[in-house]
Design a protein around this motif. Sequence first.
Motif, PDB file in Angstrom:
ATOM      1  N   VAL A 121      57.946  18.281  13.969  1.00 58.86           N
ATOM      2  CA  VAL A 121      58.316  18.579  12.431  1.00 58.86           C
ATOM      3  C   VAL A 121      59.229  17.885  12.145  1.00 58.86           C
ATOM      4  CG1 VAL A 121      60.899  20.298  12.843  1.00 58.86           C
ATOM      5  CG2 VAL A 121      59.279  20.898  14.096  1.00 58.86           C
ATOM      6  N   THR A 122      59.755  16.802  12.345  1.00 58.63           N
ATOM      7  CA  THR A 122      59.946  15.526  11.902  1.00 58.63           C
ATOM      8  C   THR A 122      59.114  14.934  11.046  1.00 58.63           C
ATOM      9  OG1 THR A 122      61.295  15.067  13.825  1.00 58.63           O
ATOM     10  CG2 THR A 122      61.037  13.185  12.005  1.00 58.63           C
ATOM     11  N   ILE A 123      57.116  14.937  11.795  1.00 53.95           N
ATOM     12  CA  ILE A 123      56.648  14.718  10.245  1.00 53.95           C
ATOM     13  C   ILE A 123      56.622  15.413   9.533  1.00 53.95           C
ATOM     14  CG2 ILE A 123      54.350  14.154  10.773  1.00 53.95           C
ATOM     15  CD1 ILE A 123      54.107  13.173  12.973  1.00 53.95           C
ATOM     16  N   VAL A 124      56.513  17.071   9.716  1.00 60.73           N
ATOM     17  CA  VAL A 124      56.698  17.864   8.392  1.00 60.73           C
ATOM     18  C   VAL A 124      57.827  17.797   7.234  1.00 60.73           C
ATOM     19  CG1 VAL A 124      56.581  19.960   7.335  1.00 60.73           C
ATOM     20  CG2 VAL A 124      54.634  19.441   9.578  1.00 60.73           C
ATOM     21  N   GLU A 125      59.064  17.436   7.690  1.00 56.63           N
ATOM     22  CA  GLU A 125      60.258  17.375   7.063  1.00 56.63           C
ATOM     23  C   GLU A 125      59.938  16.188   5.921  1.00 56.63           C
ATOM     24  OE1 GLU A 125      63.744  18.714   9.238  1.00 56.63           O
ATOM     25  OE2 GLU A 125      63.329  17.124   9.621  1.00 56.63           O
ATOM     26  N   VAL A 126      58.966  14.767   6.612  1.00 56.14           N
ATOM     27  CA  VAL A 126      59.659  13.719   5.364  1.00 56.14           C
ATOM     28  C   VAL A 126      57.849  13.453   5.107  1.00 56.14           C
ATOM     29  CG1 VAL A 126      58.102  11.260   6.091  1.00 56.14           C
ATOM     30  CG2 VAL A 126      59.683  11.665   8.059  1.00 56.14           C
ATOM     31  N   ILE A 127      57.124  14.101   5.278  1.00 54.13           N
ATOM     32  CA  ILE A 127      55.679  14.493   4.536  1.00 54.13           C
ATOM     33  C   ILE A 127      56.282  15.291   2.861  1.00 54.13           C
ATOM     34  CG2 ILE A 127      53.206  15.298   4.165  1.00 54.13           C
ATOM     35  CD1 ILE A 127      52.681  14.604   6.135  1.00 54.13           C
ATOM     36  N   LEU A 128      56.590  16.148   3.475  1.00 55.38           N
ATOM     37  CA  LEU A 128      57.716  17.320   2.106  1.00 55.38           C
ATOM     38  C   LEU A 128      58.221  16.308   1.796  1.00 55.38           C
ATOM     39  CD1 LEU A 128      57.967  20.638   4.166  1.00 55.38           C
ATOM     40  CD2 LEU A 128      55.944  19.983   2.084  1.00 55.38           C
ATOM     41  N   GLY A 129      59.304  15.631   2.028  1.00 57.24           N
ATOM     42  CA  GLY A 129      60.294  14.267   1.600  1.00 57.24           C
ATOM     43  C   GLY A 129      59.445  13.610   1.193  1.00 57.24           C
ATOM     44  N   ILE A 130      58.213  13.516   0.763  1.00 54.69           N
ATOM     45  CA  ILE A 130      57.643  11.941  -0.039  1.00 54.69           C
ATOM     46  C   ILE A 130      56.957  12.841  -0.720  1.00 54.69           C
ATOM     47  CG2 ILE A 130      55.634  10.488   0.122  1.00 54.69           C
ATOM     48  CD1 ILE A 130      56.655   9.594   3.328  1.00 54.69           C
ATOM     49  N   ILE A 131      56.479  14.253  -0.266  1.00 50.97           N
ATOM     50  CA  ILE A 131      55.838  14.609  -1.137  1.00 50.97           C
ATOM     51  C   ILE A 131      56.640  15.232  -2.451  1.00 50.97           C
ATOM     52  CG2 ILE A 131      53.553  16.343  -2.021  1.00 50.97           C
ATOM     53  CD1 ILE A 131      52.365  15.535   1.214  1.00 50.97           C
ATOM     54  N   LYS A 132      56.935  16.611  -2.448  1.00 50.41           N
ATOM     55  CA  LYS A 132      58.099  17.377  -3.175  1.00 50.41           C
ATOM     56  C   LYS A 132      56.956  17.317  -3.907  1.00 50.41           C
ATOM     57  CE  LYS A 132      62.341  14.217  -3.178  1.00 50.41           C
ATOM     58  NZ  LYS A 132      63.179  13.911  -4.797  1.00 50.41           N
ATOM     59  N   PRO A 133      56.112  18.943  -2.893  1.00 54.85           N
ATOM     60  CA  PRO A 133      55.574  19.522  -3.974  1.00 54.85           C
ATOM     61  C   PRO A 133      56.061  20.559  -5.564  1.00 54.85           C
ATOM     62  CG  PRO A 133      55.082  20.258  -1.682  1.00 54.85           C
ATOM     63  CD  PRO A 133      56.548  18.744  -1.921  1.00 54.85           C
ATOM     64  N   HIS A 134      55.345  20.328  -6.248  1.00 53.19           N
ATOM     65  CA  HIS A 134      56.258  20.874  -7.701  1.00 53.19           C
ATOM     66  C   HIS A 134      56.747  22.323  -6.948  1.00 53.19           C
ATOM     67  CE1 HIS A 134      56.577  22.686 -11.963  1.00 53.19           C
ATOM     68  NE2 HIS A 134      57.348  21.273 -11.958  1.00 53.19           N
ATOM     69  N   SER A 135      55.784  23.679  -6.692  1.00 52.15           N
ATOM     70  CA  SER A 135      55.698  24.490  -6.839  1.00 52.15           C
ATOM     71  C   SER A 135      57.534  25.112  -5.762  1.00 52.15           C
ATOM     72  CB  SER A 135      55.041  25.406  -6.067  1.00 52.15           C
ATOM     73  OG  SER A 135      54.647  24.248  -4.078  1.00 52.15           O
TER      74      SER A 135
END
Length: 114
Positions: free
Chosen positions: A21-35
Amino acid sequence: MGQHESNTKLIWKVFGFLSLVTIVEVILGIIKPHSLHYTNFLGTSLLNWIFIILTIVKAAGIMWYFMHMNHERKNFVNSIIIPLIILIPYLVTLLLIEGSYIHDTMAPFVNWKY
């Protein structure tokens, strides 16, 4: 000896889940998908809602396993869980309202390109 091994396996499973869950949060925080980042839902972006939900899931997992709530009586668990079910949405609502106000008030004075 068997009880110790099953607890060790459970601890590693919980550790793996919380790490995932933490890895998913970090990846989403870095990538910040536009949609997700620019789609508003109930006062904030979908990405923020995902962060809020994942954080609550992690907090519930920590409380359930590491604070041993899964071995307690139902009434005791309810006396802790029910106030949190009321308090967390209240605090999230205040956070979103105040954050939106601060953003709208300070927008002319701050460069928001970060």
